[in-house]
Write a protein that holds these residues in place. Structure first.
Motif, PDB file in Angstrom:
ATOM      1  N   ARG A   5      -7.679 -63.275  11.683  1.00 28.16           N
ATOM      2  CA  ARG A   5      -7.465 -64.146  10.527  1.00 28.16           C
ATOM      3  C   ARG A   5      -8.740 -64.921  10.223  1.00 28.16           C
ATOM      4  O   ARG A   5      -9.428 -65.382  11.139  1.00 28.16           O
ATOM      5  CB  ARG A   5      -6.368 -65.165  10.817  1.00 28.16           C
ATOM      6  CG  ARG A   5      -4.992 -64.599  10.972  1.00 28.16           C
ATOM      7  CD  ARG A   5      -4.385 -64.152   9.661  1.00 28.16           C
ATOM      8  NE  ARG A   5      -4.321 -65.238   8.694  1.00 28.16           N
ATOM      9  CZ  ARG A   5      -3.776 -65.094   7.488  1.00 28.16           C
ATOM     10  NH1 ARG A   5      -3.289 -63.934   7.107  1.00 28.16           N
ATOM     11  NH2 ARG A   5      -3.730 -66.106   6.653  1.00 28.16           N
ATOM     12  N   GLU A  14       1.956 -71.226  10.178  1.00 21.47           N
ATOM     13  CA  GLU A  14       1.996 -69.799  10.477  1.00 21.47           C
ATOM     14  C   GLU A  14       0.801 -69.376  11.325  1.00 21.47           C
ATOM     15  O   GLU A  14       0.939 -68.621  12.293  1.00 21.47           O
ATOM     16  CB  GLU A  14       2.003 -68.981   9.168  1.00 21.47           C
ATOM     17  CG  GLU A  14       3.291 -69.071   8.381  1.00 21.47           C
ATOM     18  CD  GLU A  14       3.332 -70.232   7.416  1.00 21.47           C
ATOM     19  OE1 GLU A  14       4.207 -70.251   6.540  1.00 21.47           O
ATOM     20  OE2 GLU A  14       2.485 -71.156   7.533  1.00 21.47           O
ATOM     21  N   GLN A  36      -7.099 -67.533  -3.396  1.00 20.83           N
ATOM     22  CA  GLN A  36      -5.655 -67.512  -3.174  1.00 20.83           C
ATOM     23  C   GLN A  36      -5.274 -67.951  -1.767  1.00 20.83           C
ATOM     24  O   GLN A  36      -4.109 -68.228  -1.496  1.00 20.83           O
ATOM     25  CB  GLN A  36      -5.086 -66.112  -3.441  1.00 20.83           C
ATOM     26  CG  GLN A  36      -4.992 -65.721  -4.912  1.00 20.83           C
ATOM     27  CD  GLN A  36      -6.342 -65.464  -5.544  1.00 20.83           C
ATOM     28  OE1 GLN A  36      -7.198 -64.799  -4.958  1.00 20.83           O
ATOM     29  NE2 GLN A  36      -6.547 -66.008  -6.733  1.00 20.83           N
ATOM     30  N   ALA A  37      -6.224 -68.005  -0.867  1.00 20.15           N
ATOM     31  CA  ALA A  37      -5.942 -68.330   0.533  1.00 20.15           C
ATOM     32  C   ALA A  37      -6.163 -69.817   0.796  1.00 20.15           C
ATOM     33  O   ALA A  37      -6.646 -70.563  -0.052  1.00 20.15           O
ATOM     34  CB  ALA A  37      -6.820 -67.486   1.448  1.00 20.15           C
ATOM     35  N   PRO A 162       3.604 -61.613   7.778  1.00 18.73           N
ATOM     36  CA  PRO A 162       4.304 -60.657   6.892  1.00 18.73           C
ATOM     37  C   PRO A 162       3.502 -60.256   5.662  1.00 18.73           C
ATOM     38  O   PRO A 162       3.601 -59.122   5.201  1.00 18.73           O
ATOM     39  CB  PRO A 162       5.576 -61.424   6.498  1.00 18.73           C
ATOM     40  CG  PRO A 162       5.798 -62.379   7.615  1.00 18.73           C
ATOM     41  CD  PRO A 162       4.442 -62.794   8.089  1.00 18.73           C
ATOM     42  N   SER A 163       2.696 -61.166   5.121  1.00 18.59           N
ATOM     43  CA  SER A 163       1.971 -60.883   3.887  1.00 18.59           C
ATOM     44  C   SER A 163       0.927 -59.786   4.038  1.00 18.59           C
ATOM     45  O   SER A 163       0.544 -59.148   3.051  1.00 18.59           O
ATOM     46  CB  SER A 163       1.303 -62.157   3.369  1.00 18.59           C
ATOM     47  OG  SER A 163       0.414 -62.669   4.351  1.00 18.59           O
ATOM     48  N   SER A 164       0.445 -59.558   5.264  1.00 18.75           N
ATOM     49  CA  SER A 164      -0.635 -58.582   5.446  1.00 18.75           C
ATOM     50  C   SER A 164      -0.325 -57.506   6.463  1.00 18.75           C
ATOM     51  O   SER A 164      -1.117 -56.570   6.629  1.00 18.75           O
ATOM     52  CB  SER A 164      -1.920 -59.302   5.876  1.00 18.75           C
ATOM     53  OG  SER A 164      -1.740 -59.915   7.146  1.00 18.75           O
ATOM     54  N   ARG A 167      -0.237 -53.708   5.237  1.00 21.47           N
ATOM     55  CA  ARG A 167      -1.556 -53.290   4.750  1.00 21.47           C
ATOM     56  C   ARG A 167      -2.540 -53.150   5.904  1.00 21.47           C
ATOM     57  O   ARG A 167      -3.301 -52.178   5.973  1.00 21.47           O
ATOM     58  CB  ARG A 167      -2.063 -54.310   3.733  1.00 21.47           C
ATOM     59  CG  ARG A 167      -3.434 -53.982   3.148  1.00 21.47           C
ATOM     60  CD  ARG A 167      -3.887 -55.020   2.154  1.00 21.47           C
ATOM     61  NE  ARG A 167      -4.157 -56.301   2.783  1.00 21.47           N
ATOM     62  CZ  ARG A 167      -3.447 -57.395   2.599  1.00 21.47           C
ATOM     63  NH1 ARG A 167      -2.396 -57.370   1.796  1.00 21.47           N
ATOM     64  NH2 ARG A 167      -3.767 -58.532   3.200  1.00 21.47           N
ATOM     65  N   ARG A 180       6.833 -64.140  12.104  1.00 19.26           N
ATOM     66  CA  ARG A 180       7.443 -64.909  11.018  1.00 19.26           C
ATOM     67  C   ARG A 180       7.661 -66.340  11.476  1.00 19.26           C
ATOM     68  O   ARG A 180       8.194 -66.581  12.550  1.00 19.26           O
ATOM     69  CB  ARG A 180       8.778 -64.293  10.588  1.00 19.26           C
ATOM     70  CG  ARG A 180       8.620 -62.960   9.874  1.00 19.26           C
ATOM     71  CD  ARG A 180       9.953 -62.452   9.325  1.00 19.26           C
ATOM     72  NE  ARG A 180       9.762 -61.181   8.638  1.00 19.26           N
ATOM     73  CZ  ARG A 180       9.406 -61.061   7.361  1.00 19.26           C
ATOM     74  NH1 ARG A 180       9.228 -62.166   6.639  1.00 19.26           N
ATOM     75  NH2 ARG A 180       9.244 -59.882   6.820  1.00 19.26           N
ATOM     76  N   GLU A 196       5.884 -76.923   4.424  1.00 22.13           N
ATOM     77  CA  GLU A 196       4.611 -76.236   4.237  1.00 22.13           C
ATOM     78  C   GLU A 196       3.396 -77.143   4.336  1.00 22.13           C
ATOM     79  O   GLU A 196       2.364 -76.883   3.720  1.00 22.13           O
ATOM     80  CB  GLU A 196       4.614 -75.446   2.924  1.00 22.13           C
ATOM     81  CG  GLU A 196       5.711 -74.384   2.878  1.00 22.13           C
ATOM     82  CD  GLU A 196       5.662 -73.538   1.624  1.00 22.13           C
ATOM     83  OE1 GLU A 196       4.775 -73.773   0.783  1.00 22.13           O
ATOM     84  OE2 GLU A 196       6.504 -72.635   1.499  1.00 22.13           O
TER      85      GLU A 196
END
Length: 237
Positions: A5, A14, A36-37, A162-164, A167, A180, A196
């Motif tokens: 990361r 997370e 976006q990050a 989960p987002s990556s 991919r 998660r 968050e």
């Protein structure tokens, strides 16, 4: 398991969970900055709700890696210190945490990557995480793609968010597990709960117990199970 990361400005819960559950975490500061990050942003809790702290960057018109992306000016640091003192001056662990955080914010940092690596290392220490931290730009080859970073520093299975996960599994071709994190209420400085927020919010409010709260809200499953379709339920006449 290894997590890869980019370092974040006081990581999200997370990413804090990755620090706690992975055996090795590669801080990929050689990857390019993304608007976006959360690389240069952290959400904190104030009396009125959520507040976002952002580190300004020098705009060059090019996609620059975090390790060489310059921070714009120093005025932001004073504003962040003021915001944190206002929001967390009465937090249970403010006396121990805020002086260290202020020292980080007011330090001289050659790049956004250097600062975010430092705040990630600080979070790792406060959580009592035992994972090995590897900084991509500090390795001999300073690999600049996910595949090259994995070749240089990856080990065992991949632990991803989960987002990556899907991919990254396709790119790397390695066994992948999905972490998660469930955002559930915990005690904050002000009445109510704002989800968050940065892991900094957890540490200021719960100190060493923040790690337990993160672990309780975390589940890890193999990607194969995450992607499996729901079993068909028989119809009842």
């Amino acid at each position: 398991m290894t997590a890869v990361r980019p370092p974040e400005f006081f990581p999200t819960p997370e990413v804090a969970a990755l620090l706690l559950h992975a055996e090795r975490v590669v801080l990929a500061d050689t990857l390019p900055f993304s608007r976006q990050a959360a690389y240069n942003r952290a959400q904190i809790r104030e009396a009125a709700g959520a507040q976002r702290l952002s580190i300004p960057r020098v705009h060059t018109g090019k996609r620059q890696p975090l390790a060489s992306l310059e921070i714009a000016g120093t005025a932001w640091a004073r504003k962040h210190v003021h915001a944190l003192r206002t929001a967390y001056g009465m937090a249970p662990f403010a006396e121990h945490v805020l002086p260290e955080v202020e020292a980080l914010l007011t330090g001289r940092w050659p790049s956004l990557g250097a600062l975010t690596v430092a705040t990630t290392r600080w979070t790792h220490r406060w959580l009592g995480a035992t994972s090995q931290l590897v900084v991509a730009s500090e390795t001999p080859e300073a690999p600049a793609s996910l595949a090259d970073i994995w070749t240089a520093s990856g080990e065992g299975a991949l632990l991803a968010l989960p987002s990556s996960a899907a991919r990254d599994r396709q790119r790397l071709g390695v066994e992948t597990h999905v972490l998660r994190y469930e955002h559930r209420p915990y005690r904050q400085t002000f009445e109510g709960w704002v989800p968050e927020c940065s892991s900094l919010d957890l540490i200021l409010n719960h100190g060493p117990d923040a790690a337990r709260l993160v672990r309780e809200r975390t589940t890890i499953r193999p990607l194969a199970l995450e992607a499996a379709p729901e079993p068909t339920r028989p119809e009842h006449g």
